[in-house]
Scaffold this active site. Structure first.
Site, mmCIF file in Angstrom:
data_model
loop_
_atom_site.group_PDB
_atom_site.id
_atom_site.type_symbol
_atom_site.label_atom_id
_atom_site.label_comp_id
_atom_site.label_asym_id
_atom_site.label_seq_id
_atom_site.Cartn_x
_atom_site.Cartn_y
_atom_site.Cartn_z
ATOM 1 N N ARG A 22 59.202 75.159 47.089
ATOM 2 C CA ARG A 22 57.953 75.201 47.872
ATOM 3 C C ARG A 22 58.204 74.844 49.335
ATOM 4 O O ARG A 22 57.633 75.458 50.236
ATOM 5 C CB ARG A 22 56.884 74.282 47.276
ATOM 6 C CG ARG A 22 56.347 74.796 45.942
ATOM 7 C CD ARG A 22 55.287 73.886 45.376
ATOM 8 N NE ARG A 22 55.879 72.570 45.150
ATOM 9 C CZ ARG A 22 55.191 71.444 45.051
ATOM 10 N NH1 ARG A 22 53.882 71.438 45.171
ATOM 11 N NH2 ARG A 22 55.804 70.301 44.842
ATOM 12 N N ASN A 40 53.094 75.088 42.684
ATOM 13 C CA ASN A 40 53.752 75.187 41.381
ATOM 14 C C ASN A 40 52.707 75.569 40.351
ATOM 15 O O ASN A 40 51.592 75.040 40.364
ATOM 16 C CB ASN A 40 54.384 73.853 40.979
ATOM 17 C CG ASN A 40 55.690 73.579 41.691
ATOM 18 O OD1 ASN A 40 56.349 74.472 42.190
ATOM 19 N ND2 ASN A 40 56.062 72.311 41.741
#
Length: 94
Positions: A22, A40
């Protein structure tokens, strides 16, 4: 000539959680001047929604397929989407 802005949704599968994916996505998006967010997902994948110029999106997509060093990309699902509710900048969601 101004680049057309597009909105895309990406679902990235493989070893993409717990490897800094990320943060990598955010850095690439910021480098390319894209707006959006990354999160996520409960199934182990990562989802990103980005808005920006077509050339920046192409470069972003290439970087997604490469990933950071500890990631293993098994697939990237790409769909066009509406970017409702996205402000400017790029966010990492919990």
């Amino acid at each position: 000539m101004k680049s057309t802005r597009v909105s895309r949704r990406y679902v990235i599968r493989g070893r993409v959680q717990g490897v800094g994916f990320r943060i990598y996505v955010q850095m690439v998006a910021q480098r390319e001047g894209l707006d959006g967010q990354v999160v996520n997902r409960s199934d182990g994948s990562v989802e990103a929604i980005v808005v920006g110029g077509t050339e920046a999106i192409k470069s972003f997509e290439q970087s997604l397929r490469e990933g950071p060093p500890n990631a293993r990309i098994e697939g990237v699902e790409i769909t066009d989407c509406a970017a409702r509710g996205l402000g400017s900048g790029f966010s990492i969601l919990p």
